[in-house]
Design an enzyme around this catalytic site. Structure first.
Site, mmCIF file in Angstrom:
data_model
loop_
_atom_site.group_PDB
_atom_site.id
_atom_site.type_symbol
_atom_site.label_atom_id
_atom_site.label_comp_id
_atom_site.label_asym_id
_atom_site.label_seq_id
_atom_site.Cartn_x
_atom_site.Cartn_y
_atom_site.Cartn_z
ATOM 1 N N HIS A 1 -24.193 2.784 -18.228
ATOM 2 C CA HIS A 1 -25.315 2.503 -17.352
ATOM 3 C C HIS A 1 -26.432 2.290 -18.668
ATOM 4 C CE1 HIS A 1 -28.567 1.904 -14.675
ATOM 5 N NE2 HIS A 1 -28.521 3.384 -13.928
ATOM 6 N N HIS B 1 -21.239 -6.530 -16.083
ATOM 7 C CA HIS B 1 -22.144 -6.114 -15.156
ATOM 8 C C HIS B 1 -21.406 -5.760 -13.942
ATOM 9 C CE1 HIS B 1 -25.743 -5.208 -12.756
ATOM 10 N NE2 HIS B 1 -26.151 -4.653 -14.019
ATOM 11 N N ASP C 1 -29.047 -4.907 -21.830
ATOM 12 C CA ASP C 1 -28.830 -4.013 -23.040
ATOM 13 C C ASP C 1 -28.463 -4.458 -24.490
ATOM 14 O OD1 ASP C 1 -29.624 -1.414 -21.756
ATOM 15 O OD2 ASP C 1 -27.373 -1.330 -20.759
HETATM 16 N N1 ACO Z 1 -15.964 -5.754 -22.605
HETATM 17 C C1 ACO Z 1 -14.709 -6.019 -22.318
HETATM 18 N N2 ACO Z 1 -14.340 -6.008 -21.280
HETATM 19 C C2 ACO Z 1 -15.019 -5.892 -19.996
HETATM 20 C C3 ACO Z 1 -16.466 -5.604 -20.288
HETATM 21 C C4 ACO Z 1 -16.736 -5.369 -21.693
HETATM 22 N N3 ACO Z 1 -18.070 -4.789 -21.816
HETATM 23 N N4 ACO Z 1 -16.818 -4.982 -19.086
HETATM 24 C C5 ACO Z 1 -15.955 -5.227 -18.161
HETATM 25 N N5 ACO Z 1 -14.674 -5.702 -18.747
HETATM 26 C C6 ACO Z 1 -13.512 -6.181 -18.268
HETATM 27 C C7 ACO Z 1 -12.492 -4.964 -18.053
HETATM 28 O O1 ACO Z 1 -11.851 -4.577 -18.904
HETATM 29 C C8 ACO Z 1 -11.976 -5.535 -16.545
HETATM 30 O O2 ACO Z 1 -10.815 -6.173 -17.316
HETATM 31 P P1 ACO Z 1 -9.405 -6.151 -16.531
HETATM 32 O O3 ACO Z 1 -9.546 -6.815 -15.112
HETATM 33 O O4 ACO Z 1 -8.720 -7.226 -17.313
HETATM 34 O O5 ACO Z 1 -8.930 -4.795 -16.424
HETATM 35 C C9 ACO Z 1 -12.664 -6.243 -15.968
HETATM 36 O O6 ACO Z 1 -13.807 -6.802 -16.980
HETATM 37 C C10 ACO Z 1 -13.612 -5.555 -15.067
HETATM 38 O O7 ACO Z 1 -14.193 -4.417 -15.366
HETATM 39 P P2 ACO Z 1 -14.636 -3.250 -14.469
HETATM 40 O O8 ACO Z 1 -14.595 -1.958 -15.200
HETATM 41 O O9 ACO Z 1 -13.890 -3.110 -13.076
HETATM 42 O O10 ACO Z 1 -16.166 -3.585 -14.214
HETATM 43 P P3 ACO Z 1 -17.124 -2.671 -13.578
HETATM 44 O O11 ACO Z 1 -17.962 -3.549 -12.663
HETATM 45 O O12 ACO Z 1 -16.662 -1.347 -13.120
HETATM 46 O O13 ACO Z 1 -18.084 -2.496 -14.862
HETATM 47 C C11 ACO Z 1 -19.637 -2.036 -16.488
HETATM 48 C C12 ACO Z 1 -19.123 -2.714 -15.010
HETATM 49 C C13 ACO Z 1 -19.411 -0.534 -16.419
HETATM 50 C C14 ACO Z 1 -21.005 -2.458 -16.747
HETATM 51 C C15 ACO Z 1 -18.780 -2.668 -17.491
HETATM 52 O O14 ACO Z 1 -19.018 -4.187 -17.545
HETATM 53 C C16 ACO Z 1 -18.813 -2.214 -18.879
HETATM 54 O O15 ACO Z 1 -18.294 -1.104 -19.199
HETATM 55 N N6 ACO Z 1 -19.668 -2.677 -19.719
HETATM 56 C C17 ACO Z 1 -20.117 -2.145 -21.127
HETATM 57 C C18 ACO Z 1 -21.186 -1.008 -20.981
HETATM 58 C C19 ACO Z 1 -22.587 -1.717 -20.752
HETATM 59 O O16 ACO Z 1 -23.001 -2.563 -21.326
HETATM 60 N N7 ACO Z 1 -23.092 -1.147 -19.626
HETATM 61 C C20 ACO Z 1 -24.514 -1.501 -19.302
HETATM 62 C C21 ACO Z 1 -24.540 -2.261 -18.128
HETATM 63 S S1 ACO Z 1 -26.219 -2.738 -17.340
HETATM 64 C C22 ACO Z 1 -27.031 -1.440 -17.367
HETATM 65 O O17 ACO Z 1 -26.566 -0.424 -16.477
HETATM 66 C C23 ACO Z 1 -28.449 -1.224 -17.624
#
Ligand code: ACO
Length: 385
Positions: free
Chosen positions: A228, A267, A321
């Site tokens: 987050h 996201h 971010d």
């Molecule tokens: N880099 C690479 N791959 C990613 C990323 C990323 N940042 N985010 C998602 N994916 C991929 C996952 O590996 C997954 O791939 P798969 O289907 O082949 O296994 C797919 O996208 C879906 O990912 P989920 O984890 O199911 O997506 P979720 O909606 O749960 O995650 C989250 C959202 C937690 C924000 C995620 O994108 C992440 O971890 N991002 C990096 C951390 C980040 O930047 N967080 C800030 C968010 S904005 C905020 O809160 C202010």
């Protein structure tokens, strides 16, 4: 009262994805189109024309203020900026190597502990405490930074705007008009964002009829996590070892091979470019251009280029971010304070959602977990196990 049978079978949704549990007029995210609105107003309009003070009023009241109302609200914020010296003295005892979000969590809890009105849940008292929290967050975060660096905290100044005063208390000198505007815009962009994890945490706590400080302390804890708000500091940490943009394609390939996530990308709701990231990228570009291009900015642009090829087809784009850290660094803020700065803005959204929920819904939030274990197992006495 609904009969339990009328509810039917519970819906299963991992991580509560795609579930509405309440209604709101505060912010709307169009995840497909990459659009964000506060109380119906596009975020681009607010970033260009508004101020954090006005946005805080907009969220708390769910309408724009008149000129007079804005002046009164601004005065109220200024009146509430000061934190008692004894509290600041207590912050000085916090370990300097603790994460600033842990320190902020404790500091806000302490402020709540000493507020005799803490348990008053009347709408008037909740509103007063909301304004007080929005006003005090910058003072607390700035004091925590100064104390961590072995310096004396700086008193708030009433002749400065919310953003300018925060910058001043953080750095010890006044911002230029460009710096003040950049910080103001960053605060506007981070002020609210639908039912994100920290806002949901705040509502879960507030809905038990606990006090608003407990709700905000819980929200700080949720925002701290790197999935987050904690992602903003991880972005700059992630690129520490990359020396130049030329190294990015190889670095990116390795990250994907190791199935590691790119911080600041992806996201739960946006499957398009986060509009806040677009605005912050523009500010980051302008700021680093003025001071000579920064390595960090160029590397982030190179990462975004690689992500366009490999992650965009999966709906993964930069989020808020990704570029915020470059802006904060340029403003003189240390990396470990990026998430507390996020909290300085988001406390407006947290409190606004609490006020709205208590006014309109106010139902205990209590989802279910699907039980997957066995039933009617025999109890085996301890000596026979
Ligand atoms: N880099 C690479 N791959 C990613 C990323 C990323 N940042 N985010 C998602 N994916 C991929 C996952 O590996 C997954 O791939 P798969 O289907 O082949 O296994 C797919 O996208 C879906 O990912 P989920 O984890 O199911 O997506 P979720 O909606 O749960 O995650 C989250 C959202 C937690 C924000 C995620 O994108 C992440 O971890 N991002 C990096 C951390 C980040 O930047 N967080 C800030 C968010 S904005 C905020 O809160 C202010």
């Amino acid at each position: 009262m609904k009969d339990i049978k009328e509810l039917g079978e519970p819906v299963f949704s991992r991580g509560l994805e795609n579930i509405y549990f309440t209604q709101t007029e505060l912010s709307y995210i169009d995840g497909k189109a990459g659009k964000l609105y506060y109380v119906g107003i596009p975020i681009e309009e607010l970033a260009e024309k508004s101020s954090f003070e006005e946005v805080a009023f907009l969220l708390l009241h769910r309408r724009l203020p008149t000129k007079k109302e804005l002046e009164e609200f601004d005065r109220k914020l200024k009146e509430n900026r000061r934190v008692r010296v004894e509290k600041i003295a207590s912050f000085a005892n916090y370990p300097r190597d603790a994460h600033p979000m842990a320190a902020l969590r404790t500091a806000i809890s302490e402020i709540g502990l000493f507020d005799p009105t803490a348990e008053d849940l009347s709408p008037e008292s909740l509103y007063e405490k909301s304004v007080s929290l929005i006003a005090k967050f910058p003072t607390v975060v700035a004091a925590l930074r100064r104390l961590r660096e072995g310096k004396l905290p700086i008193e708030p100044r009433d002749d400065l705007s919310h953003a300018a005063n925060f910058f001043y208390m953080m750095n010890g000198y006044e911002p230029s008009p460009e710096q003040e505007r950049a910080l103001d815009v960053a605060l506007i962009l981070h002020a609210d964002h639908g039912m994100n994890a920290s806002t949901f945490t705040a509502l879960v706590i507030a809905a038990t009829d606990s006090d608003i400080y407990s709700a905000i302390v819980g929200a700080i804890g949720a925002l701290k996590g790197p999935r987050h708000g904690g992602a903003n500091e991880r972005v700059l940490k992630m690129i520490r070892d990359i020396e130049s943009p030329e190294q990015v394609p190889e670095w990116f390939k390795q990250k994907l091979e190791k199935k590691e996530r790119i911080m600041g990308m992806g996201h739960r709701v946006y499957k398009a470019y986060d509009p806040r990231a677009r605005i912050l990228k523009r500010y980051a570009a302008e700021m680093v251009k003025a001071h000579g291009m920064s390595r960090e900015y160029e590397i982030l642009v190179a990462i975004e280029k690689e992500a366009e090829k490999y992650l965009a087809p999966k709906g993964i784009y930069p989020n808020v971010d990704f570029y915020s850290g470059v802006v904060y660094s340029d403003l003189g803020f240390p990396i470990e304070f990026f998430t507390p700065i996020f909290a300085v803005a988001r406390v407006a959204g947290w409190t606004a959602h609490i006020l709205e929920y208590k006014e309109k819904d106010d139902r205990l939030i209590r989802p279910r977990a699907q039980y997957t274990g066995e039933l009617d197992k025999p109890y085996v006495p301890v000596d026979e196990r």
